[in-house]
Every structure is written in structure tokens, then in C-alpha cells.
Design an enzyme around this catalytic site. Structure first.
Site, PDB file in Angstrom:
ATOM      1  N   GLY A 208       0.830  -1.206   0.000  1.00  0.00           N
ATOM      2  CA  GLY A 208       0.000   0.000   0.000  1.00  0.00           C
ATOM      3  C   GLY A 208       0.855   1.242   0.000  1.00  0.00           C
ATOM      4  CG  ASN A 209      -0.197   4.643  -1.510  1.00  0.00           C
ATOM      5  OD1 ASN A 209      -0.915   5.471  -0.958  1.00  0.00           O
ATOM      6  ND2 ASN A 209      -0.583   3.985  -2.609  1.00  0.00           N
ATOM      7  CG  HIS A 210       2.900   6.494   3.948  1.00  0.00           C
ATOM      8  ND1 HIS A 210       2.663   5.749   5.074  1.00  0.00           N
ATOM      9  CD2 HIS A 210       4.188   6.266   3.590  1.00  0.00           C
ATOM     10  CE1 HIS A 210       3.767   5.110   5.410  1.00  0.00           C
ATOM     11  NE2 HIS A 210       4.706   5.396   4.515  1.00  0.00           N
ATOM     12  CB  ALA A 276      -1.887   7.282  -3.918  1.00  0.00           C
TER      13      ALA A 276
END
Ligand code: CTP
Length: 399
Positions: A208-210, A276
Site C-alpha cells: 500500500g502507500n501513505h 494513489a
């Protein structure tokens, strides 16, 4: 757009009366002129003094004001109003409205009114479900009234179910969305994506990402405020949408986001891809939790579909398509490449080199570059203010 509008707030007896004070404040803050009309039972739940102080107007509870000796003219009151909102609307008062009974000042105002009327019911779940109440609702709808649906939750009786009055903010948004035909994006349909995507490795792990989703949520809110019908497709996030008029769909992976977006996109006038989206996902998702048996462990990744590129390929004349670019180096050059490659109308560039910009923070600093290579760099602002700048640019592209 509620500014300068005359609004009668009718209040019936219900524990939800305390919310009417908040609604009055929201309406006054929006610049509306508010006059409150209460049934006698409503005055047991909340004092008229609270509402007259908040509305800056006398509160009407009877036909006849015994203190001043004045007649409260219900016809004048009804004709003064641009909109009438009954919140809370009790089962009893709705039954009276539905059948033309006229035994107090509120029912008399209702019968004399020529303006749009909105009712926000509040009652216990069995009263709400009762066929008599539902038949009255159908009758009221058939007379052209609007019903602001009650929510689900704990009720004053301690029971849990439907019947709780919509929150003041929801009622306020409903009024805005119904009354603001002069808004620039009225009649336009918008799609906004937000948040990260999670690509499963095994049943407990993911890539995943932030991304927090804050920027996309702020854009969705702003587009709705400007009158658009907004569809928000979001990856995993803890953010809540307080605005009930935003249609939210929660997805997890890039593939799920693609399916939702492809379904909604063809009908949309505006699409903003602020999510994102993961660029890669594991080639295989392990069926069971992977054990840490090996000293080294490799995951083979494959590309996800670039959603924005695929929208850019199918985009029709008149559809506005906006993308985001989050860069750490060669920012402008990379953004320009994406703008062209993905067939966008404009791209919103964030640089991670700018303090206060990008993921998680409440602020952002953007540069907008459009397909005519016009470029504008904005100051560091709250994401709500940034959303306004992005929407202004969208307005310049909308036909
Ligand atoms: N995007 C998308 N689908 C993907 C990946 C990204 O729709 N699978 C969208 C994002 O929502 C954003 C824009 O494309 O609007 C970002 O462009 P992208 O080229 O993916 O940027 P990066 O993810 O930063 O990729 P790169 O590593 O090539 O810079």
C-alpha cells in the site's frame, strides 16, 4: 445560495428538537432569514428563547400572542417563506399535514404555503415503519413535499433502528443541494477517486502507500458544494463523508477501483483521479499466510492497469479529465509527460520537496499545468482551499 432566503423552520415535539438549534445556526450562518414556528409539544423539549436568540426573530407558538395581543398571521408567515423546513417532523404533525388538519399555527402555515416544503421525520422505529406513517409519507410526497430520510441508530426509547432525525448538517446540505439551481456545476456529474489501494500479498498482508485520501475527499466536497452530483470512489481510509449527497463507494485494490470507475466514468462530465493507485501488485496472492521460513523472500510483481490512462483513451469530447502527479525530482518534466500520455485536460503536481505538501498532511502545495501548457503555482494552503483552486480550474474547462 441560501443567503437572503426566507426560511420557516417548523419544529414538532421530539427529542430531536435539540438538533433544531444547530440547524437554525447553520441557516443563519449561511445568511438566511429564519423564522421558527413551534408546536406546543416542541416547547417542552426546547425553549423558544433559545430559538429566538439563534434566529434573531420572534418564535411563533400560537395563533394569538397573549402578551402583545397581536394575531400571528399564518398566511403572511407562509407567503413570506421561500422554503419551509419541518425538523423534526413528528408522526402526528405529518398525519395532520397529509390530511389537511389545521389545529395549530404550524399546520396552518403548512396549509397556507406556496413554497417548497422539506420534512425531516423523527420518531421511534415502529412508529416510522407503521403502514399509517408510510401511507402519510407517500401522500406528502405526492403533494410535492420532500422527505429528508431519517437515519439508523439508537433512538430515545433505547431501541436501535430507523427513525432518528437526519443530522442538522445533512438537512442543511439537502436544502443547499435542492435549492441551489444557480450553482455553476448544477446538472453536472463528477467522479472523484481518493486514498490508496491495497494489493494483497496473502490474507493478512498487502502492498500500500501513505495516502490519507484527504485531498480527494476535499475535492469531492467542493464539487458537491458547487452543485455537481458527486461519486467518490475511495481506497481504504478512516475518513468519513459528512455530506450525505456524496455517493461514496469503498474499494480496496486497483482492480476494484478500475471496475467502479469504468462503470461510472462514461456518464461523467468531470473526473478527478486523485487516488494513489498502486502501480504494481503481487503476481500471485498466497492463499494462506506466508510463513517466515526463508532467509530471503521475493515477491514477483506485475503492473496494475493504469486507470487514468485507460480513461484518457476512451474520453469523449466535453469530458474533463484531471490527474495528479506526485514527484520527487524532475517534477515539471514528469508531470508534462503524464499530462500528454494520459490525455488529460490538466494535471495537479505535488512535489514531495515542498514542505507541507503530499500525503497525510492537512495542507498541500500544488502547481496546475493544463493541456495548453498554462502553468500556475499556488501557495501552501489547507486541502479545502486547494480543492477550491482545482474546482476553479475545472470550471474553466467545463462547457
Ligand atoms: N493512476 C491510475 N492508475 C494507476 C496508477 C496511477 O489511475 N494504476 C493515476 C493516479 O490516480 C494519478 C496519476 O495516475 O492521477 C499518477 O500518475 P502515475 O504515472 O501513476 O504516477 P506515479 O504513480 O507517480 O507513477 P510513476 O512512478 O511513473 O511516476
Amino acid at each position: 445560495m441560501l443567503k437572503g432566503k426566507n426560511i420557516i423552520l417548523g419544529i414538532c415535539g421530539s427529542i430531536a428538537c435539540y438538533k433544531s438549534a444547530i440547524l437554525t445556526r447553520l441557516l443563519i450562518k449561511a445568511g438566511a432569514n429564519v423564522k421558527v414556528v413551534m408546536t406546543k409539544d416542541a416547547t417542552h423539549f426546547i425553549g423558544p428563547l433559545t430559538l429566538s436568540t439563534l434566529s434573531k426573530n420572534p418564535v411563533y407558538t400560537e395563533y394569538f400572542n397573549s402578551t402583545t395581543g397581536e394575531w400571528n398571521n399564518h398566511v403572511d408567515l407562509a407567503l413570506w417563506a421561500n422554503y419551509i423546513v419541518i425538523a423534526p417532523a413528528s408522526a402526528n404533525t405529518m398525519a395532520k399535514f397529509a390530511n389537511g388538519l389545521c389545529d395549530n399555527i404550524l399546520t396552518a402555515v403548512y396549509l397556507s404555503a406556496k413554497c417548497p416544503i422539506f420534512l425531516a421525520p423523527a420518531m421511534d422505529l415502529d412508529m416510522w415503519k407503521h403502514p399509517s406513517t408510510q401511507a402519510n409519507i407517500q401522500k406528502l410526497l405526492s403533494y410535492g413535499n420532500s422527505i429528508i430520510q431519517p437515519g439508523h441508530g439508537e433512538l430515545a426509547s433505547g431501541l436501535v433502528g430507523e427513525g432518528r432525525m437526519a443530522e442538522p448538517e445533512e438537512i442543511f446540505h439537502f436544502l443547499q443541494s435542492q435549492t441551489e439551481s444557480g450553482l455553476p456545476l448544477k446538472g453536472k456529474k463528477a467522479l472523484v477517486t481518493a486514498g490508496p489501494t491495497y494489493e494483497a500479498i496473502d490474507p493478512v498482508r498487502f502492498i500500500g502507500n501513505h495516502s490519507s485520501g484527504k485531498m480527494g475527499f476535499a475535492i469531492a466536497e467542493e464539487l458537491q458544494r458547487q452543485g455537481a452530483e458527486v461519486h467518490l470512489v475511495t481506497g481504504p481510509t478512516s475518513l468519513k463523508v459528512s455530506n450525505k449527497w456524496i455517493n461514496r463507494r469503498d474499494v480496496v485494490s486497483a482492480q476494484e477501483m478500475l471496475s467502479e470507475v469504468e462503470r461510472i466514468f462514461p456518464e461523467c462530465d468531470i473526473t478527478v483521479m486523485s487516488a494513489a493507485v498502486a502501480d504494481y501488485k503481487p503476481k500471485q496472492v498466497a492463499e494462506n499466510k506466508i510463513k517466515k521460513d526463508e532467509q530471503e523472500f521475493n515477491i514477483e510483481l506485475v503492473k496494475t492497469t493504469d486507470i487514468l490512462s485507460s480513461l484518457g483513451r476512451t474520453k469523449k469530447e466535453g469530458q474533463v479529465l484531471v490527474g495528479f502527479a506526485l514527484e520527487t525530482n524532475n517534477e515539471r518534466e514528469n508531470a508534462l509527460k503524464k499530462l500528454e500520455k494520459k490525455n488529460l485536460d490538466f494535471i495537479v503536481l505535488n512535489s514531495l520537496n515542498d514542505k507541507g505538501a503530499g500525503f497525510q498532511s492537512d495542507t498541500n502545495k500544488i502547481t496546475i499545468i493544463d493541456k495548453y501548457q498554462t502553468e500556475e503555482t499556488f501557495d501552501l494552503k489547507s486541502k479545502e482551499e486547494v480543492a477550491k483552486d482545482i474546482c476553479s480550474k475545472i470550471l474553466a474547462f467545463i462547457k
